[in-house]
Write a protein that holds these residues in place. Structure first.
Motif, PDB file in Angstrom:
ATOM      1  N   MET A   1       1.049  -1.136   0.385  1.00  0.00           N
ATOM      2  CA  MET A   1      -0.304  -0.080   0.340  1.00  0.00           C
ATOM      3  C   MET A   1       0.795   1.427  -0.131  1.00  0.00           C
ATOM      4  N   LEU A   2       0.490   1.957  -1.400  1.00  0.00           N
ATOM      5  CA  LEU A   2       1.530   3.333  -1.106  1.00  0.00           C
ATOM      6  C   LEU A   2       0.846   4.302  -0.240  1.00  0.00           C
ATOM      7  N   LEU A   3       1.393   5.538   0.605  1.00  0.00           N
ATOM      8  CA  LEU A   3       1.292   6.708   1.049  1.00  0.00           C
ATOM      9  C   LEU A   3       1.755   7.522   0.728  1.00  0.00           C
ATOM     10  N   ASN A   4       1.412   8.222   1.272  1.00  0.00           N
ATOM     11  CA  ASN A   4       1.981   9.901   1.092  1.00  0.00           C
ATOM     12  C   ASN A   4       2.914   9.998   2.471  1.00  0.00           C
ATOM     13  N   GLY A   5       4.228  10.972   2.747  1.00  0.00           N
ATOM     14  CA  GLY A   5       4.272  10.703   3.736  1.00  0.00           C
ATOM     15  C   GLY A   5       3.892  11.444   5.220  1.00  0.00           C
ATOM     16  N   ARG A   6       2.401  12.187   5.273  1.00  0.00           N
ATOM     17  CA  ARG A   6       1.459  12.456   5.502  1.00  0.00           C
ATOM     18  C   ARG A   6       0.309  11.670   6.303  1.00  0.00           C
ATOM     19  N   ASP A   7      -0.018  10.994   5.317  1.00  0.00           N
ATOM     20  CA  ASP A   7      -0.591   9.812   5.587  1.00  0.00           C
ATOM     21  C   ASP A   7      -0.033   8.529   6.269  1.00  0.00           C
ATOM     22  N   LEU A   8       1.011   8.565   6.706  1.00  0.00           N
ATOM     23  CA  LEU A   8       1.639   7.725   7.114  1.00  0.00           C
ATOM     24  C   LEU A   8       2.078   8.028   8.445  1.00  0.00           C
ATOM     25  N   LEU A   9       2.401   8.536   8.707  1.00  0.00           N
ATOM     26  CA  LEU A   9       3.092   9.793   9.599  1.00  0.00           C
ATOM     27  C   LEU A   9       2.473  10.187  11.004  1.00  0.00           C
ATOM     28  N   ASP A  10       1.104  10.491  10.392  1.00  0.00           N
ATOM     29  CA  ASP A  10      -0.457  11.202  10.884  1.00  0.00           C
ATOM     30  C   ASP A  10      -0.909  10.254  12.080  1.00  0.00           C
ATOM     31  N   VAL A  11      -0.395   8.208  11.618  1.00  0.00           N
ATOM     32  CA  VAL A  11      -0.866   7.713  12.126  1.00  0.00           C
ATOM     33  C   VAL A  11       0.157   7.166  13.906  1.00  0.00           C
ATOM     34  N   ALA A  12       0.709   7.725  12.762  1.00  0.00           N
ATOM     35  CA  ALA A  12       2.105   7.169  13.742  1.00  0.00           C
ATOM     36  C   ALA A  12       2.657   8.455  15.280  1.00  0.00           C
ATOM     37  N   ASN A  13       2.375   9.365  14.724  1.00  0.00           N
ATOM     38  CA  ASN A  13       1.686  10.531  16.027  1.00  0.00           C
ATOM     39  C   ASN A  13       1.196  10.359  17.020  1.00  0.00           C
ATOM     40  N   ARG A  14      -0.353   9.982  16.466  1.00  0.00           N
ATOM     41  CA  ARG A  14      -1.350   9.907  17.670  1.00  0.00           C
ATOM     42  C   ARG A  14      -1.157   8.513  17.865  1.00  0.00           C
ATOM     43  N   HIS A  15      -0.419   7.516  18.252  1.00  0.00           N
ATOM     44  CA  HIS A  15      -0.537   6.060  18.398  1.00  0.00           C
ATOM     45  C   HIS A  15       1.464   6.742  19.272  1.00  0.00           C
TER      46      HIS A  15
END
Length: 286
Positions: A1-15
């Protein structure tokens, strides 16, 4: 699944975890990074520096993107340390889903202006942007860009930089260096400074120079809000040291017998980083 960095890292930031950004410089390294990420069910950033891109060539990018697109875990393909607007444009045309513009050696206002220009361009086509404020140290001539003396990121400037540029993530200087630390140079993170930066700039924070740092400091950095950690030297050392060992057997000449042991050695290091960053199993969050 290919994502941009914002969509990838926002999840990391929340969790509360960090996504590893593994630099790759050939296809075997890419495949090893993808394999270990899938085995650990971890999101991953495939990072390619302009020097690495000049080595592998932009013609490899369609294959990298295809491999990322069919992965069972979230993947971002990221330009690491883009130094100029033109390098970022090359990355956009090549298909990267995230770019970094590193204006850290520029005066503050010039860094802001360059970064804002990149943000406006990249956001227009759905890409995310990482900026950098402060300078990472360097350890030797093989290390990526950096300075002999670290210029630490100041929290008030970080808040201004984020507000004035619109970046999606921010690389900060809190004591790390690119490369492998020599015996006379001990790594030491300013965790107090990191906490102050995160308090005023609550977006995903990036730690460059993640190789060769003490595990306990990295663990604390993740706890304090680092969401992306760049690992280049550690996996390259494991990969190339094993290649040297295998190539001592002069009977070996086929890549499919020479490279797999090196990939396995690299994957051991990469798996340890994934666990350290609390990224294992986090693909399920996407």
């Amino acid at each position: 699944m290919l994502l941009n960095g914002r969509d990838l890292l926002d999840v990391a930031n929340r969790h509360g975890f960090a996504v590893p950004a593994f630099n790759i410089s050939d296809w075997a390294m890419l495949e090893g990074v993808m394999q270990v990420s899938e085995e650990e069910h971890a999101p991953v950033i495939v990072a390619i520096h302009p020097d690495e891109l000049s080595h592998v060539g932009v013609d490899l990018l369609p294959a990298v993107l295809a491999r990322a697109g069919r992965s069972t875990v979230p993947v971002t393909v990221h330009l690491d340390h883009g130094a100029t607007y033109e390098q970022v444009l090359t990355a956009i045309r090549a298909g990267f889903t995230s770019v970094m513009i590193d204006g850290s050696l520029l005066p503050f206002d010039e860094n802001v202006a360059l970064t804002r220009r990149v943000v406006e361009t990249a956001h227009a086509v759905g890409l995310s942007v990482e900026g950098e404020l402060g300078t990472i140290g360097r350890t030797d001539g093989y290390a990526e860009s950096g300075t002999d003396d670290i210029v630490y990121t100041q929290p008030d400037e970080a808040a201004r930089f984020v507000a004035e540029t619109g970046v999606d993530s921010l690389a900060v200087a809190v004591g790390t260096r690119h490369g492998i630390y020599p015996a006379h140079l001990a790594p030491a993170l300013r965790l107090d400074l990191l906490a102050e930066i995160k308090a005023v700039a609550p977006l995903p924070i990036v730690l460059h120079g993640g190789s060769n740092n003490p595990d306990d400091e990295i663990t604390q950095a993740v706890t304090l809000g680092v969401n992306k950690i760049n690992i280049s030297s550690d996996i390259k050392v494991a990969y190339h040291d094993k290649l040297r060992e295998v190539l001592l057997d002069r009977a070996e000449r086929e890549p499919n017998t020479i490279q797999p042991p090196a990939v396995r050695a690299m994957k051991v290091v990469a798996a340890q980083k994934i666990g350290l960053f609390r990224a294992a199993g986090k693909a399920a969050l996407y």
